[in-house]
Write a protein that holds these residues in place. Sequence first.
Motif, PDB file in Angstrom:
ATOM      1  N   ASN A 202      16.765 -17.590 -10.063  1.00 53.19           N
ATOM      2  CA  ASN A 202      15.676 -18.160 -10.632  1.00 53.19           C
ATOM      3  C   ASN A 202      14.601 -18.428  -9.766  1.00 53.19           C
ATOM      4  OD1 ASN A 202      16.904 -19.366 -13.188  1.00 53.19           O
ATOM      5  ND2 ASN A 202      18.233 -20.724 -12.181  1.00 53.19           N
ATOM      6  N   ILE A 203      14.826 -19.038  -8.831  1.00 56.41           N
ATOM      7  CA  ILE A 203      13.749 -19.082  -7.630  1.00 56.41           C
ATOM      8  C   ILE A 203      14.284 -18.894  -6.344  1.00 56.41           C
ATOM      9  CG2 ILE A 203      11.918 -20.720  -6.603  1.00 56.41           C
ATOM     10  CD1 ILE A 203      11.612 -22.131  -9.236  1.00 56.41           C
TER      11      ILE A 203
ATOM     12  N   ALA B   3      14.878 -31.953  -4.714  1.00 61.75           N
ATOM     13  CA  ALA B   3      14.177 -30.938  -5.845  1.00 61.75           C
ATOM     14  C   ALA B   3      12.860 -31.524  -6.259  1.00 61.75           C
ATOM     15  CB  ALA B   3      15.078 -30.245  -6.593  1.00 61.75           C
TER      16      ALA B   3
ATOM     17  N   GLY C  28       8.972 -31.251  -7.185  1.00 65.84           N
ATOM     18  CA  GLY C  28       7.497 -30.350  -7.104  1.00 65.84           C
ATOM     19  C   GLY C  28       7.859 -29.307  -6.512  1.00 65.84           C
ATOM     20  N   GLN C  29       7.057 -28.908  -5.334  1.00 65.62           N
ATOM     21  CA  GLN C  29       7.610 -27.535  -4.572  1.00 65.62           C
ATOM     22  C   GLN C  29       8.570 -27.607  -3.778  1.00 65.62           C
ATOM     23  OE1 GLN C  29       3.638 -27.260  -3.097  1.00 65.62           O
ATOM     24  NE2 GLN C  29       2.587 -26.695  -4.618  1.00 65.62           N
TER      25      GLN C  29
ATOM     26  N   ARG D 156       6.351 -13.202  -9.984  1.00 64.24           N
ATOM     27  CA  ARG D 156       5.957 -13.964  -8.942  1.00 64.24           C
ATOM     28  C   ARG D 156       6.810 -13.698  -7.816  1.00 64.24           C
ATOM     29  NH1 ARG D 156       3.369 -19.113  -9.669  1.00 64.24           N
ATOM     30  NH2 ARG D 156       5.096 -20.366  -8.289  1.00 64.24           N
TER      31      ARG D 156
END
Lengths: 154, 375
Positions: B48-49, B89, B91-92, B348
């Motif tokens: 995912n990230i 977890a 925001g950033q 990204r």
Amino acid sequence: MLYFSLLIIAASVLSQGEKKQSPHFYTYNYKKSIVHLEKVQDTTLQNSMKRGASLYSDFCMQCHMAEGTGVAGTFPPLAKSDYLTEKTIKSIKAVKYGLQGKIMVNGESYQSAMPKPGLYDDEVADVMNYILNSWGNEHSEIITEEQVSSIEQE
Amino acid sequence: MKNSFFLFFFLFCVLTACGQDADHKKKHDIPITKSDTYGYELVVPDLNIPWGMDFMPDGSFLITEKSGELIRYKNGQKTLIKGAPEVYARGQGGMLDVRLSPNYASDKSLYITYSSTEGDAKGGHTALMKATLEGDQLTNKKVLYKATPNTTKGQHWGSRIVFDNNNHVYFTIGERGERDVNPQDITRDGGKVYRLNLDGSIPKDNPFVDQADAKEAIWSYGHRNPQGMDINANTGDIWVHEHGPRGGDEINLIKKGANYGWPVITYGINYSGTEITDERKKEGMEQPVYYWLPSIAPSGMAFVNGDKYPDLAGNLLVGSLKFQYLEADYLENGKVTKREKLLDGLGRIRDVNEAPDGFIYVSVEGKGIVKLITK
């Protein structure tokens, strides 16, 4: 009476810094010489939107942009978005849990993953009230923390 | 006649000025060209990230997912490492970088940076943890650094980790959305590159150990949100890149105790289009090696030290979140002289690393990890 007044003044001065950050307003009850703090969530739409605006710049603006325009092909717009008006519960779910998969907004398809922003339920309500009433959007019915809490991920 | 000329001239100026873009422009920039020399092979799917990665001695990948998972991947098998620190977890923030200890063969240790709620105040800040990897379990977990104070802001946690050859660990922490309070103040955390000994103790030669109230772990300050860091193998210098506001992302050569200027000097402006400062340079503050206008949103950075990509050797690779390409910055005498976009449109880009085998691996949000291949 004088000491009591001075205590109130001191307390309100000290609370000013907190007020800018906190989504809650604090009321002070004095029982004898003990100060109690009670959280009271302000329920008016205007105040919710003000808090929401601040949350928007912290958590949403980098992708959806300052005027809710989004980024063509990548991040959907929020300004005059049909997804927001027609799928309001799904929109709240996205802000609460994140969103994956393809969606259609104003006739365009988007498939970037929106990470879960990590907001508390009252913050989800505030930022929704801000988004739903900005940039040409209008939504007179206020979204509440209770409503957000009841929305499950599925 | 004269009056109408001046009127016309005045109206002309007003009308042409009205449409002016608020963004700064960079004169004499190095243009970026597209290169088709390189392709990619997907080697770790379904992530995912994927925020940070490193490479185990047996060839496995060690990967952090921002949402809070530490994963080992080898030959199609994904294993969740148990005992990873709980992350905020927000925001950033989340689970950020991971690095094997430089002495991994003997100490079996990992270093992880992550958003942590440790402490009394609501919210969180960035922390550095050292832990031992025993099988599929983290043990001997020790928080070497926990920045303070906790806040509920979602922005700017950093973070990247590198080691030098003298048993120091360096890590970055962003300014936590408090640009007027944190980065310029060495008595506060946030907006800094930090340096510790491998056991978490403060090196005696850190720049601010003698200064009253200073956070002694600070190595450099005046940063915004650095998400790329690597060591230039040719010079031994630490290079860092960081997100600017709207425009003004930077690559910086990190010097001990130096001030990198945020927010007093910047090449960027506010997201809303208003100015932050009219100063771009200032005595006592460092200028970047290179800055981007507009922003590319850089994340992940690696010098190409090996010989697997002869054209790229000695040069820098930077991931772009915003433009979804891998940028190659060619260096001559420490300056960027040429820029190319590789893997254009891949997605990204979150991290870029050179593995011990000399190949470059790139992590891509919503996709996984790809290996850079010469076509």
